[in-house]
Design a protein around this motif. Structure first.
Motif, mmCIF file in Angstrom:
data_model
loop_
_atom_site.group_PDB
_atom_site.id
_atom_site.type_symbol
_atom_site.label_atom_id
_atom_site.label_comp_id
_atom_site.label_asym_id
_atom_site.label_seq_id
_atom_site.Cartn_x
_atom_site.Cartn_y
_atom_site.Cartn_z
ATOM 1 N N GLU A 259 0.792 -1.224 0.000
ATOM 2 C CA GLU A 259 0.000 0.000 0.000
ATOM 3 C C GLU A 259 0.828 1.281 0.000
ATOM 4 O OE1 GLU A 259 -2.709 -0.199 3.255
ATOM 5 O OE2 GLU A 259 -3.526 -2.164 2.679
ATOM 6 N N SER A 260 2.129 1.187 -0.188
ATOM 7 C CA SER A 260 2.960 2.396 -0.206
ATOM 8 C C SER A 260 4.062 2.244 -1.248
ATOM 9 C CB SER A 260 3.575 2.651 1.176
ATOM 10 O OG SER A 260 4.614 1.727 1.438
ATOM 11 N N SER A 261 4.777 3.337 -1.469
ATOM 12 C CA SER A 261 5.907 3.304 -2.408
ATOM 13 C C SER A 261 7.190 2.857 -1.719
ATOM 14 C CB SER A 261 6.107 4.697 -3.016
ATOM 15 O OG SER A 261 6.434 5.640 -1.992
ATOM 16 N N LEU A 262 7.075 2.464 -0.446
ATOM 17 C CA LEU A 262 8.233 2.033 0.328
ATOM 18 C C LEU A 262 8.369 0.515 0.283
ATOM 19 C CD1 LEU A 262 7.733 4.291 3.488
ATOM 20 C CD2 LEU A 262 8.893 4.839 1.330
ATOM 21 N N GLN A 263 9.475 0.035 0.797
ATOM 22 C CA GLN A 263 9.737 -1.397 0.879
ATOM 23 C C GLN A 263 10.091 -1.761 2.312
ATOM 24 O OE1 GLN A 263 12.630 -4.660 -1.310
ATOM 25 N NE2 GLN A 263 13.451 -2.639 -0.893
ATOM 26 N N ALA A 264 9.556 -2.873 2.788
ATOM 27 C CA ALA A 264 9.873 -3.367 4.125
ATOM 28 C C ALA A 264 10.547 -4.726 3.999
ATOM 29 C CB ALA A 264 8.599 -3.483 4.965
ATOM 30 N N ALA A 265 11.671 -4.890 4.678
ATOM 31 C CA ALA A 265 12.423 -6.156 4.618
ATOM 32 C C ALA A 265 12.822 -6.576 6.029
ATOM 33 C CB ALA A 265 13.668 -5.997 3.752
ATOM 34 N N SER A 266 12.703 -7.859 6.295
ATOM 35 C CA SER A 266 13.042 -8.415 7.607
ATOM 36 C C SER A 266 14.484 -8.905 7.618
ATOM 37 C CB SER A 266 12.096 -9.574 7.942
ATOM 38 O OG SER A 266 12.603 -10.343 9.028
ATOM 39 N N PRO A 267 15.326 -8.411 8.528
ATOM 40 C CA PRO A 267 16.703 -8.906 8.608
ATOM 41 C C PRO A 267 16.777 -10.405 8.849
ATOM 42 C CG PRO A 267 16.473 -6.894 9.882
ATOM 43 C CD PRO A 267 15.091 -7.291 9.469
ATOM 44 N N ALA A 268 15.904 -10.925 9.710
ATOM 45 C CA ALA A 268 15.918 -12.360 10.014
ATOM 46 C C ALA A 268 15.613 -13.183 8.771
ATOM 47 C CB ALA A 268 14.915 -12.676 11.120
ATOM 48 N N PHE A 269 14.602 -12.766 8.011
ATOM 49 C CA PHE A 269 14.199 -13.510 6.823
ATOM 50 C C PHE A 269 15.254 -13.418 5.733
ATOM 51 C CE2 PHE A 269 12.162 -13.686 2.639
ATOM 52 C CZ PHE A 269 11.528 -14.914 2.723
#
Length: 410
Positions: A259-269
């Protein structure tokens, strides 16, 4: 009769075959232990540098690159994000705390990080000397940076655009060192920390606030202060997020990515995915090492068998002089175990030495080569079992040597 002495003399008497067996086993053990040590060191580095960071939010691109650049500082950023959109994301009920990051500049290959006091606190950073950055264009040096650059409190320097020394120098905006951190054995040691406002000033985005104090906005979640005019134009590189509750891990990344122009990334994954990628190569190297160890066992077996054929008369003489069958059996067994034991210990020593040399040659890596992994006990036990199996058949053959027949043949 000193059986251990006789076994050592027998090994020395056939130097070429003994050397080959020792080299093969040493090489195999070195590979296996080296992989174990490097994997353990890598996991430790990843764990201690990503502790307290549940999610990284930044510009769209490679999620792994986003993690490498903003958590481990070993890659280029994926880009910048608008401060207005970043501030909007921080209002999510799933977010417990946020640390803003502004990257892109460096000084003599040491990265400059625009952030808040919360970032060094994440790694338990404490000042060795000086004070924290409070005003614009003030920096605090990591322990390794201060040592490498031989800089002290009061020193000044001009940053370069980009992450190499070839970047354009920002000569109009010199930084001044106001503090130096104690060693933390984390990524913090190799960074130069300053405020986000200082990064903006270097790049020509800072406004003069003296005549417009009422126009300042403090974004509490990010810990930064901007003017009304700046709010729509300023950018940061990323945000390091800690969840308020476990539900955040389920809802927040999906919401941001969709829903946004941003990106979310998990360090663990992402780090788990990285280990899966390199895991195939690690398994192949481990299998190679194990194969070499097995070949060395065959080499020890053949060497003892061939030696036994040439020493039947000597063994018969030993028996006639009073040596028991069990002493002869132990003599051959100890000979094989000595070769494998020395090879195993040599392999462990070389592997630890290589890890130490590798660690000291890399910036920001703290060598811990001289600690012993539990898995290494299994490697030594495996060497003992291999030596036992390689020696037991020749030892049994020596045990069954017929004295009278051997002596009669001369």
């Amino acid at each position: 009769m000193n059986i251990l002495y006789l076994s050592c003399k027998s090994i020395i008497a056939k130097p070429l075959s003994s050397l080959l067996s020792w080299l093969l086993l040493t090489f195999g053990v070195t590979i296996v232990v080296l992989i174990l040590l490097i994997s353990d060191q890598l996991k430790n580095e990843i764990t201690k540098n990503s502790t307290g960071i549940d999610l990284v939010i930044g510009a769209k691109g490679s999620p792994l690159q986003l993690i490498l650049a903003n958590v481990f500082h070993v890659d280029f950023p994926t880009g910048n994000i608008d401060l207005k959109e970043a501030a909007k994301v921080t209002k999510s009920r799933y977010i417990g705390s946020v640390i803003p990051m502004s990257l892109g500049d460096s000084y003599q290959n040491s990265r400059i990080v625009g952030t808040t006091r919360a970032y060094p606190e994440l790694y338990g950073g404490e000042l060795s000397t000086g004070e924290w950055f409070a005003d614009h264009m003030q920096v605090v040096l990591g322990a390794e940076v201060a040592q490498k650059l031989s800089m002290k409190v009061g020193a000044q320097f001009q940053s370069q655009h980009g992450l190499s020394e070839d970047g354009e120098a920002h000569e109009a905006h010199p930084f001044v060192v106001v503090g130096i951190l104690k060693p933390t054995n984390t990524v913090l040691d190799k960074l130069i920390l300053t405020s986000i406002q200082s990064i903006w000033e270097v790049h020509g985005h800072e406004e003069d606030h003296e005549n417009q104090p009422d126009s300042l906005i403090t974004i509490d979640h990010l810990g930064v202060t901007v003017t009304f005019e700046q709010f729509d134009s300023e950018q940061i590189t990323s945000m390091l997020v800690k969840y308020r509750s476990p539900m955040g891990a389920v809802m927040l990344p999906r919401t941001i990515n969709a829903e946004s122009s941003l990106q979310a990334a998990s360090p663990a994954f992402e780090t788990a995915r990285l280990f899966n990628i390199i895991g195939v190569g690690v398994k192949i190297l481990n299998l190679l090492g194990l194969l070499i160890i097995v070949i060395s066992a065959v080499s020890v077996f053949i060497a003892l068998l061939n030696s036994l054929k040439d020493r039947k008369y000597d063994i018969a003489i030993m028996r006639s002089m009073g040596a028991t069958q069990m002493q002869i059996f132990n003599h051959i067994l100890i000979e094989g175990l000595l070769i494998t034991f020395v090879g195993g210990v040599s392999g462990l020593t070389i592997a630890h030495g290589m890890v130490y040399l590798l660690a000291t040659s890399l910036d920001g890596v703290n060598p811990e080569a001289f600690y012993f992994l539990n898995e290494e006990w299994f490697v030594l036990l495996g060497c003992f079992i291999i030596g036992l199996f390689a020696s037991v058949i020749p030892a049994v053959m020596a045990f069954k040597t017929d004295i009278s027949k051997t002596l009669s043949k001369g």
